[in-house]
Design an enzyme around this catalytic site. Structure first.
Site, PDB file in Angstrom:
ATOM      1  N   GLU A  95       0.844  -1.186   0.000  1.00  0.00           N
ATOM      2  CA  GLU A  95       0.000   0.000   0.000  1.00  0.00           C
ATOM      3  C   GLU A  95       0.885   1.244   0.000  1.00  0.00           C
ATOM      4  O   GLU A  95       1.873   1.313   0.726  1.00  0.00           O
ATOM      5  CB  GLU A  95      -0.867  -0.031   1.259  1.00  0.00           C
ATOM      6  CG  GLU A  95      -1.587   1.242   1.597  1.00  0.00           C
ATOM      7  CD  GLU A  95      -2.166   1.232   3.006  1.00  0.00           C
ATOM      8  OE1 GLU A  95      -2.966   2.138   3.304  1.00  0.00           O
ATOM      9  OE2 GLU A  95      -1.828   0.316   3.791  1.00  0.00           O
ATOM     10  N   ILE A  97       1.490   4.904   1.151  1.00  0.00           N
ATOM     11  CA  ILE A  97       1.048   5.840   2.182  1.00  0.00           C
ATOM     12  C   ILE A  97       1.787   7.144   1.965  1.00  0.00           C
ATOM     13  O   ILE A  97       3.020   7.190   2.055  1.00  0.00           O
ATOM     14  CB  ILE A  97       1.311   5.287   3.593  1.00  0.00           C
ATOM     15  CG1 ILE A  97       0.496   3.990   3.812  1.00  0.00           C
ATOM     16  CG2 ILE A  97       0.957   6.324   4.647  1.00  0.00           C
ATOM     17  CD1 ILE A  97       0.730   3.328   5.153  1.00  0.00           C
ATOM     18  N   ASP A 196      13.847  -2.712  14.504  1.00  0.00           N
ATOM     19  CA  ASP A 196      14.811  -1.928  13.729  1.00  0.00           C
ATOM     20  C   ASP A 196      14.335  -0.477  13.700  1.00  0.00           C
ATOM     21  O   ASP A 196      14.233   0.153  12.646  1.00  0.00           O
ATOM     22  CB  ASP A 196      14.909  -2.492  12.316  1.00  0.00           C
ATOM     23  CG  ASP A 196      16.121  -1.964  11.543  1.00  0.00           C
ATOM     24  OD1 ASP A 196      16.909  -1.189  12.113  1.00  0.00           O
ATOM     25  OD2 ASP A 196      16.262  -2.328  10.353  1.00  0.00           O
TER      26      ASP A 196
END
Length: 287
Positions: A95, A97, A196
């Site tokens: 997706e 964003i 991370d």
């Protein structure tokens, strides 16, 4: 770099996705990344010609794990993950964003604390994954100290010793520190971690909501994520205030930061060497 025609063909033939427009965007130091506009919407595509077979499968699993937690942070939907085949590099389609100009750091901190309230019976994960381009070994452990020592620090040190990026003389210093870990690190329950969490692995969307990307998930000590945020200068003060509004930190956290950050520092030693190795040696030789 160019967008490989083989990926364009796979997206069309397998997923019915026709690319109308594409442009190169930042994807970190490991992967090539593109924004693509298609007949089915806008997506973020990254690929890596040299990635291990399961590289993007593991990232997709990490994103799904984060998405399953009860927080209001956004996690990109995985549209497709392609393993490398002859002539076709590994790729991940997500997706898209759109990034905003600012965000709610106070809310970000509070939601990260909620993520860390996602518990597990054991430290680690039921399968290995990756941190950056390096393998991240997991397994299932009953206690954090053993996991941190055996699955985080020692594999990375061994890699650095074997490559010559660190002196094997440091082993004695590490052994001295390892015997003190139980006195340094407070006990905790296994918490779901991003794994991370530096400044390049989150963004704010146009509504100001935090978005987590590029995870290296496992269940561990929540101070791991918080320590990592301080590795390259730290997040905003509002972020830490937001975190502590949900989960107050135990006394002495700042002194534990360099201990937890041995792991990401070693990862950088093995990826880049140079001043990261000097920084790690300087810290460890103090023991």
């Amino acid at each position: 770099m160019y967008l490989p025609g083989s990926i364009v063909t796979v997206l069309s033939d397998t997923y019915g996705i026709t690319i109308n427009e594409h442009r190169s965007v930042s994807g970190g130091s490991i992967n090539q990344a593109y924004f693509i506009s298609t007949n089915k919407g806008r997506f973020f595509l990254k690929y890596n010609p040299s990635a291990p077979d399961d590289f993007f499968d593991k990232e997709a699993l990490g994103l799904a794990t984060l998405k399953s937690a009860e927080t209001s942070m956004r996690i990109p939907d995985v549209i497709a993950a392609g393993n490398p085949q002859e002539g076709i590099p590994a790729f991940l389609l997500l997706e898209y964003i759109e990034e905003g100009s600012s965000g709610n750091s106070l809310g970000f901190g509070a939601e990260l604390a909620k993520l860390h309230q996602t518990r597990n019976e054991y430290f680690g994960l039921d399968e290995d994954n990756y941190i950056g381009s390096l393998p991240q070994y997991n397994g299932q452990y009953d206690d954090w100290i053993s996991f941190f020592r055996e699955k985080r620090i020692e594999p990375q040190m061994k890699m650095a010793f074997n490559s010559g990026r660190l002196s094997k003389n440091l082993d004695a210093n590490w052994n001295r520190l390892a015997t003190e870990l139980e006195n340094i690190i407070p006990p905790c329950k296994p918490s779901l971690l991003h794994g991370d969490l530096w400044g390049g692995n989150y963004l704010f969307d146009t509504a100001g909501t935090a978005v987590l990307i590029d995870p290296a998930v496992y269940y561990g000590h929540p101070e791991v994520d918080l320590s990592f945020t301080k590795m390259f200068g730290g997040f905003s003060e509002d972020f830490y205030r937001g975190y502590e509004s949900v989960s107050p930190l135990e006394a002495g956290f700042e002194k534990r930061v360099p201990v937890f950050n041995m792991y990401p520092l070693l990862v950088h030693v093995n990826l880049f060497g140079g001043h990261y190795a000097t920084q790690f040696e300087r810290f460890l030789r103090s023991f």
